[in-house]
Design a protein around this motif. Sequence first.
Motif, PDB file in Angstrom:
ATOM      1  N   PHE A  92       0.830  -1.185   0.000  1.00 55.54           N
ATOM      2  CA  PHE A  92       0.000   0.000   0.000  1.00 55.54           C
ATOM      3  C   PHE A  92       0.873   1.247   0.000  1.00 55.54           C
ATOM      4  O   PHE A  92       1.992   1.234   0.538  1.00 55.54           O
ATOM      5  N   SER A  93       0.344   2.306  -0.575  1.00 52.38           N
ATOM      6  CA  SER A  93       1.040   3.586  -0.547  1.00 52.38           C
ATOM      7  C   SER A  93       1.233   4.012   0.905  1.00 52.38           C
ATOM      8  O   SER A  93       0.322   3.909   1.732  1.00 52.38           O
ATOM      9  N   ALA A  94       2.429   4.510   1.219  1.00 55.57           N
ATOM     10  CA  ALA A  94       2.740   4.896   2.598  1.00 55.57           C
ATOM     11  C   ALA A  94       1.794   5.977   3.110  1.00 55.57           C
ATOM     12  O   ALA A  94       1.530   6.060   4.315  1.00 55.57           O
ATOM     13  N   LYS A  95       1.244   6.787   2.202  1.00 60.73           N
ATOM     14  CA  LYS A  95       0.332   7.855   2.605  1.00 60.73           C
ATOM     15  C   LYS A  95      -1.039   7.323   3.024  1.00 60.73           C
ATOM     16  O   LYS A  95      -1.798   8.019   3.691  1.00 60.73           O
ATOM     17  N   LYS A  96      -1.345   6.079   2.626  1.00 58.23           N
ATOM     18  CA  LYS A  96      -2.651   5.501   2.935  1.00 58.23           C
ATOM     19  C   LYS A  96      -2.572   4.429   4.023  1.00 58.23           C
ATOM     20  O   LYS A  96      -3.455   3.592   4.151  1.00 58.23           O
ATOM     21  N   VAL A  97      -1.491   4.473   4.801  1.00 55.75           N
ATOM     22  CA  VAL A  97      -1.306   3.539   5.914  1.00 55.75           C
ATOM     23  C   VAL A  97      -1.346   4.326   7.214  1.00 55.75           C
ATOM     24  O   VAL A  97      -0.654   5.337   7.370  1.00 55.75           O
ATOM     25  N   LYS A  98      -2.165   3.865   8.156  1.00 62.69           N
ATOM     26  CA  LYS A  98      -2.356   4.559   9.429  1.00 62.69           C
ATOM     27  C   LYS A  98      -1.953   3.638  10.579  1.00 62.69           C
ATOM     28  O   LYS A  98      -2.386   2.487  10.647  1.00 62.69           O
ATOM     29  N   LEU A  99      -1.132   4.153  11.476  1.00 62.82           N
ATOM     30  CA  LEU A  99      -0.666   3.368  12.627  1.00 62.82           C
ATOM     31  C   LEU A  99      -1.773   3.218  13.662  1.00 62.82           C
ATOM     32  O   LEU A  99      -2.421   4.187  14.052  1.00 62.82           O
ATOM     33  N   ILE A 100      -2.008   1.971  14.102  1.00 62.67           N
ATOM     34  CA  ILE A 100      -2.972   1.704  15.176  1.00 62.67           C
ATOM     35  C   ILE A 100      -2.237   1.420  16.485  1.00 62.67           C
ATOM     36  O   ILE A 100      -2.564   1.978  17.526  1.00 62.67           O
ATOM     37  N   ARG A 101      -1.228   0.559  16.423  1.00 63.13           N
ATOM     38  CA  ARG A 101      -0.512   0.193  17.649  1.00 63.13           C
ATOM     39  C   ARG A 101       0.930  -0.164  17.304  1.00 63.13           C
ATOM     40  O   ARG A 101       1.196  -0.883  16.333  1.00 63.13           O
ATOM     41  N   ARG A 102       1.851   0.340  18.095  1.00 62.60           N
ATOM     42  CA  ARG A 102       3.262   0.040  17.887  1.00 62.60           C
ATOM     43  C   ARG A 102       3.560  -1.430  18.173  1.00 62.60           C
ATOM     44  O   ARG A 102       2.856  -2.097  18.927  1.00 62.60           O
ATOM     45  N   SER A 103       4.632  -1.911  17.569  1.00 65.82           N
ATOM     46  CA  SER A 103       5.007  -3.324  17.720  1.00 65.82           C
ATOM     47  C   SER A 103       5.401  -3.636  19.156  1.00 65.82           C
ATOM     48  O   SER A 103       6.132  -2.880  19.809  1.00 65.82           O
ATOM     49  N   THR A 104       4.910  -4.763  19.651  1.00 70.56           N
ATOM     50  CA  THR A 104       5.289  -5.273  20.972  1.00 70.56           C
ATOM     51  C   THR A 104       6.136  -6.544  20.851  1.00 70.56           C
ATOM     52  O   THR A 104       6.469  -7.161  21.855  1.00 70.56           O
ATOM     53  N   GLY A 105       6.468  -6.922  19.622  1.00 68.17           N
ATOM     54  CA  GLY A 105       7.191  -8.171  19.413  1.00 68.17           C
ATOM     55  C   GLY A 105       6.294  -9.387  19.447  1.00 68.17           C
ATOM     56  O   GLY A 105       6.783 -10.519  19.463  1.00 68.17           O
ATOM     57  N   LEU A 106       4.970  -9.161  19.446  1.00 70.51           N
ATOM     58  CA  LEU A 106       4.003 -10.255  19.471  1.00 70.51           C
ATOM     59  C   LEU A 106       2.924  -9.999  18.427  1.00 70.51           C
ATOM     60  O   LEU A 106       2.537  -8.858  18.189  1.00 70.51           O
ATOM     61  N   ILE A 107       2.438 -11.081  17.828  1.00 70.52           N
ATOM     62  CA  ILE A 107       1.260 -11.011  16.956  1.00 70.52           C
ATOM     63  C   ILE A 107       0.142 -11.741  17.683  1.00 70.52           C
ATOM     64  O   ILE A 107       0.272 -12.930  17.992  1.00 70.52           O
ATOM     65  N   ILE A 108      -0.941 -11.018  17.954  1.00 69.66           N
ATOM     66  CA  ILE A 108      -2.017 -11.585  18.775  1.00 69.66           C
ATOM     67  C   ILE A 108      -3.353 -11.382  18.077  1.00 69.66           C
ATOM     68  O   ILE A 108      -3.675 -10.282  17.630  1.00 69.66           O
ATOM     69  N   THR A 109      -4.104 -12.454  17.955  1.00 66.31           N
ATOM     70  CA  THR A 109      -5.474 -12.382  17.456  1.00 66.31           C
ATOM     71  C   THR A 109      -6.411 -12.878  18.552  1.00 66.31           C
ATOM     72  O   THR A 109      -6.071 -13.795  19.307  1.00 66.31           O
ATOM     73  N   ARG A 110      -7.578 -12.243  18.641  1.00 62.51           N
ATOM     74  CA  ARG A 110      -8.550 -12.549  19.686  1.00 62.51           C
ATOM     75  C   ARG A 110      -9.743 -13.292  19.097  1.00 62.51           C
ATOM     76  O   ARG A 110     -10.225 -12.960  18.031  1.00 62.51           O
ATOM     77  N   LYS A 111     -10.186 -14.299  19.842  1.00 56.18           N
ATOM     78  CA  LYS A 111     -11.409 -15.010  19.510  1.00 56.18           C
ATOM     79  C   LYS A 111     -12.179 -15.236  20.808  1.00 56.18           C
ATOM     80  O   LYS A 111     -11.753 -14.809  21.879  1.00 56.18           O
ATOM     81  N   LYS A 112     -13.306 -15.921  20.725  1.00 56.54           N
ATOM     82  CA  LYS A 112     -14.083 -16.228  21.910  1.00 56.54           C
ATOM     83  C   LYS A 112     -14.164 -17.745  22.078  1.00 56.54           C
ATOM     84  O   LYS A 112     -14.469 -18.461  21.125  1.00 56.54           O
ATOM     85  N   TYR A 113     -13.857 -18.199  23.272  1.00 57.73           N
ATOM     86  CA  TYR A 113     -13.920 -19.629  23.576  1.00 57.73           C
ATOM     87  C   TYR A 113     -15.210 -19.901  24.328  1.00 57.73           C
ATOM     88  O   TYR A 113     -15.429 -19.382  25.424  1.00 57.73           O
ATOM     89  N   LYS A 114     -16.076 -20.719  23.745  1.00 56.09           N
ATOM     90  CA  LYS A 114     -17.355 -21.052  24.362  1.00 56.09           C
ATOM     91  C   LYS A 114     -17.297 -22.452  24.957  1.00 56.09           C
ATOM     92  O   LYS A 114     -16.882 -23.402  24.301  1.00 56.09           O
ATOM     93  N   VAL A 115     -17.732 -22.555  26.188  1.00 57.33           N
ATOM     94  CA  VAL A 115     -17.803 -23.849  26.847  1.00 57.33           C
ATOM     95  C   VAL A 115     -19.241 -24.367  26.681  1.00 57.33           C
ATOM     96  O   VAL A 115     -20.187 -23.712  27.114  1.00 57.33           O
ATOM     97  N   HIS A 116     -19.388 -25.498  26.034  1.00 60.59           N
ATOM     98  CA  HIS A 116     -20.712 -26.079  25.832  1.00 60.59           C
ATOM     99  C   HIS A 116     -21.119 -26.846  27.089  1.00 60.59           C
ATOM    100  O   HIS A 116     -20.666 -27.958  27.337  1.00 60.59           O
ATOM    101  N   GLY A 117     -21.954 -26.225  27.876  1.00 62.51           N
ATOM    102  CA  GLY A 117     -22.364 -26.872  29.123  1.00 62.51           C
ATOM    103  C   GLY A 117     -21.365 -26.573  30.202  1.00 62.51           C
ATOM    104  O   GLY A 117     -20.253 -27.086  30.179  1.00 62.51           O
ATOM    105  N   VAL A 118     -21.699 -25.700  31.121  1.00 64.06           N
ATOM    106  CA  VAL A 118     -20.788 -25.310  32.189  1.00 64.06           C
ATOM    107  C   VAL A 118     -20.499 -26.526  33.066  1.00 64.06           C
ATOM    108  O   VAL A 118     -21.410 -27.205  33.511  1.00 64.06           O
ATOM    109  N   SER A 119     -19.206 -26.790  33.286  1.00 63.13           N
ATOM    110  CA  SER A 119     -18.809 -27.973  34.043  1.00 63.13           C
ATOM    111  C   SER A 119     -18.706 -27.649  35.521  1.00 63.13           C
ATOM    112  O   SER A 119     -18.062 -26.661  35.904  1.00 63.13           O
ATOM    113  N   GLU A 120     -19.285 -28.426  36.316  1.00 61.62           N
ATOM    114  CA  GLU A 120     -19.162 -28.282  37.769  1.00 61.62           C
ATOM    115  C   GLU A 120     -18.741 -29.624  38.371  1.00 61.62           C
ATOM    116  O   GLU A 120     -19.326 -30.649  38.048  1.00 61.62           O
ATOM    117  N   ALA A 121     -17.731 -29.585  39.159  1.00 62.12           N
ATOM    118  CA  ALA A 121     -17.243 -30.819  39.761  1.00 62.12           C
ATOM    119  C   ALA A 121     -17.914 -31.045  41.094  1.00 62.12           C
ATOM    120  O   ALA A 121     -18.164 -30.100  41.818  1.00 62.12           O
TER     121      ALA A 121
END
Length: 369
Positions: A340-369
């Motif tokens: 992409f053209s450098a003029k059309k790139v916008k910084l969101i967050r500086r590098s932390t040395g990690l690549i992280i993606t978020r998802k949601k983990y659903k538990v089917h049926g809450v387990s109780e011991a």
Amino acid sequence: MRVPVLNYDGKPLMPTKLSRARRWIKEGKAVGSWSKIGVFYVQLIKPAIGTNTQDVVVGIDPGKMFTGIAVLSQKDTLLTAHVELPFKNVTKRMIQRSMMRRGRRGRRINRKLPFNQRSHRQARFENRRQEGMPPSIKANKNLELRLLRLIVDLYPVSHVIYEVVKARGDKGFSPVMVGQKLICKKLSLATKLFKFETCEGYTTSITRKHLGLEKEKGNKSLKIPQAHAVDGIALAATHWLSYTVIDKNSMGWKGDLTLTDSIFLVVSRPPVSRRQLHLMVSSKGGKRRKYGGTVTQHGYRKGDYVEATRTDKIYRGWVSGDTKTQVSVSNASWKRLGQFSAKKVKLIRRSTGLIITRKKYKVHGVSEA
């Protein structure tokens, strides 16, 4: 799902409900921010009245290529993570580095001289001075320790449970066992932060089955909780659950635990090439151009999270390279989304040395011991 809470002085408190965190921000009692592991948290502006905390346990299931991590309290699953370890990449680069060094030494030597007059380097001994671990294993352990530090900064961790591997039968060695004693020693010394315990694999297995958690045993590289994160949950659950004697005639499970939906993170390191003196293969004329490094010509660093626009279409990803006028943006798997053209790139967050993606983990049926 629970939101981490920090006191005004940065000390972690018990996580709260998302609705309550929103209300605090709206009323000006707290400010929201994002941590380095991509988890949203709130920090109180004034000191909290009560700072008592419950037990929060981190379970770590280490591996050669992947590691599973989970953070639990007795009533909630706070965080789960699938960590892609840099073992393969580091091994490949160490081989490449050795070849490049060998090539440079070969070019330096004047072969017209007798052998005893050539400028060979002196013999080098003690090749494992860095805590007795190969670089690939050390990179794995350092990534696990860094993630644990970031988790301890967010949650009031009271215990850390680490799975230890013991080879059985005719299998006298496993790569996962390398460096195992050293990292356990380091964690056991952090007594001011948390209590450290170890757990064997068979205990993890029976606890996971008791909780009713599914385990992916075919393709372990899948970026799903069932690959490795469920083992982290089972490890942390052993703090409250145990298979023991119930009465004189029988054995069974003791303890109570509730599993809930949680954040699921996929964590890896950006495979950025280090700056090299030159490429292995020279171009015409015997010249070698520069290669590698994290700095670009446009003020971005490789690994920065950015937003790029092209023909009214918006892309989000990580900076992976650059040219004279363009910036390369890649997805979490480090596959290029485009240049992409450098003029059309916008910084969101500086590098932390990690690549992280978020998802949601659903538990089917809450387990109780």
